[in-house]
Design an enzyme around this catalytic site. Structure first.
Site, PDB file in Angstrom:
ATOM      1  N   TYR A 238     -68.599 -15.413  22.993  1.00 14.44           N
ATOM      2  CA  TYR A 238     -69.353 -14.612  23.974  1.00 14.44           C
ATOM      3  C   TYR A 238     -68.406 -14.116  25.072  1.00 14.44           C
ATOM      4  O   TYR A 238     -68.330 -12.918  25.360  1.00 14.44           O
ATOM      5  CB  TYR A 238     -70.499 -15.427  24.589  1.00 14.44           C
TER       6      TYR A 238
ATOM      7  N   SER B 286     -69.090 -10.522  32.880  1.00 16.43           N
ATOM      8  CA  SER B 286     -69.399 -11.917  33.172  1.00 16.43           C
ATOM      9  C   SER B 286     -68.183 -12.626  33.742  1.00 16.43           C
ATOM     10  O   SER B 286     -67.041 -12.300  33.405  1.00 16.43           O
ATOM     11  CB  SER B 286     -69.825 -12.590  31.863  1.00 16.43           C
TER      12      SER B 286
ATOM     13  N   LYS C 204     -66.900 -10.165  26.025  1.00 11.26           N
ATOM     14  CA  LYS C 204     -66.948  -9.488  27.329  1.00 11.26           C
ATOM     15  C   LYS C 204     -65.536  -9.076  27.759  1.00 11.26           C
ATOM     16  O   LYS C 204     -65.317  -7.971  28.276  1.00 11.26           O
ATOM     17  CB  LYS C 204     -67.580 -10.406  28.379  1.00 11.26           C
TER      18      LYS C 204
END
Length: 350
Positions: free
Chosen positions: A157, A131, A161
């Site tokens: 989050y 991402s 990643k």
């Protein structure tokens, strides 16, 4: 012919990628735990049933949570896997702040389970769904793959990643193991398959701009809140790089092709975006045009950690993968609106 294990296959990006894989002649084996996807009363993935109808091909599927290493190993034992495309992750930024342990366990421990089994069963081809959040707060609006990562990431989050990218880079560099790992950093996926049969079906309130906008357009939500209109941009609203989900799905096929052609690449990183920044107001206007509806909006305060403008330089993907986004803003909104109107309450209520 390569057999590809797709994790998180029933989700938004997973289902579109499975469709492109099947159309390109790949064999797939799909797993999902329905954290971000919908099951019917028989426990089948509704999105993949529709992909099967669209492609005319059966889709082998098993409900598996990749946190469960024993269940996951059953798949590796039973199926001859040549490559993995790893989508499965929890992805709501706000929820990750409220539930960091759940996010780290699911996004990191589960991925480690998957990688350990890849090593054990000699599966060396691995594509990771990453991402643009790994760039944190960027130094400048246009982001290349060499832009700084890991600084100013505001949520678990994004951290998960970034951590997985570090792990995959180290694994890819293991001497003598011949890994082929490609990290794909997505910008903002929007739209739906042009058939209107598969699209994004957010559980609860949409966390991303365009599903929210389309639900306001259809009357499910009353008004869009724009987070700040005093940014240093062309119209004062935030600018982001949006990419059609079909273009994004095709990027995964190009990554697989590169692995098949080159091999022994270690770990490589690619941005998948259009290279064009669109403002929130431009997105709303485009959606009004596609839907023929007026979309009511109001201005709220900027969100913590937001930046004025972020878009990517997709040149490396074009150069090395032979990939570039072909669908523009008009197609993104047209296909999203078709999905929204034909599935006003998502997969189950259509």
């Amino acid at each position: 012919q390569m057999r590809v294990l797709v994790t998180g296959a029933a989700g938004f990006i997973g289902s579109h990628t499975v469709l492109e894989l099947l159309n390109a002649g790949y064999d797939v084996f799909c797993i999902d735990n329905f954290a971000n996807a919908i099951a019917n009363e028989k426990g089948e993935a509704v999105s993949l049933s529709r992909v099967s109808q669209l492609t005319g091909k059966p889709i082998p599927f098993k409900k598996v949570d990749i946190c469960d290493e024993i269940a996951l190993e059953e798949v590796f034992k039973a199926e001859k896997i040549d490559a993995v495309i790893h989508f499965a992750a929890l992805k709501a930024v706000g929820k990750s702040i409220e539930q960091p342990l759940i996010y780290y366990r699911n996004n990191i421990v589960a991925s480690l389970n998957l990688l350990s089994l890849c090593k054990k069963y000699s599966v060396r081809n691995f594509i990771f769904s990453s991402s643009a959040t790994v760039y944190g707060t960027p130094d400048k609006p246009e982001i290349t793959e060499d832009s700084r990562v890991g600084h100013g990431i505001t949520n678990p989050y994004g951290q998960s990643k970034f951590m997985m990218e570090q792990i995959l880079t180290d694994v890819g560099n293991t001497p003598g193991e011949d890994w082929n790992i490609i990290l794909l950093r997505y910008f903002n996926p929007v739209g739906a398959h042009p058939s209107g049969r598969i699209g994004e079906d957010p559980k609860g309130l949409p966390q991303n701009l365009m599903p929210y906008v389309s639900q306001v357009a259809i009357g499910k939500l009353p008004v869009l809140t724009i987070h700040g209109d005093k940014w240093d941009t062309k119209d004062g609203t935030g600018v982001r790089d949006f990419i059609h989900v079909v273009d994004l799905a095709k990027g995964h096929l190009k990554a697989l092709e590169r692995i098949q052609k080159n091999g022994s690449i270690g770990t490589e990183v690619y941005n998948l975006g259009t290279g064009t920044g669109y403002s929130v107001k431009e997105m709303v206007t485009a959606m009004e045009k596609a839907s023929g509806k007026t979309i009511p909006s109001k201005v709220g305060p900027p969100r913590e950690g937001d930046v004025a403008s972020v878009f990517c330089d997709p040149a490396r993907a074009q150069d090395k993968l032979g990939w570039k986004a072909e669908l523009g803003l008009e197609e993104m909104c047209r296909d999203l609106w078709k999905w929204q109107t034909e599935n006003p309450n998502g997969f189950l209520a259509a």
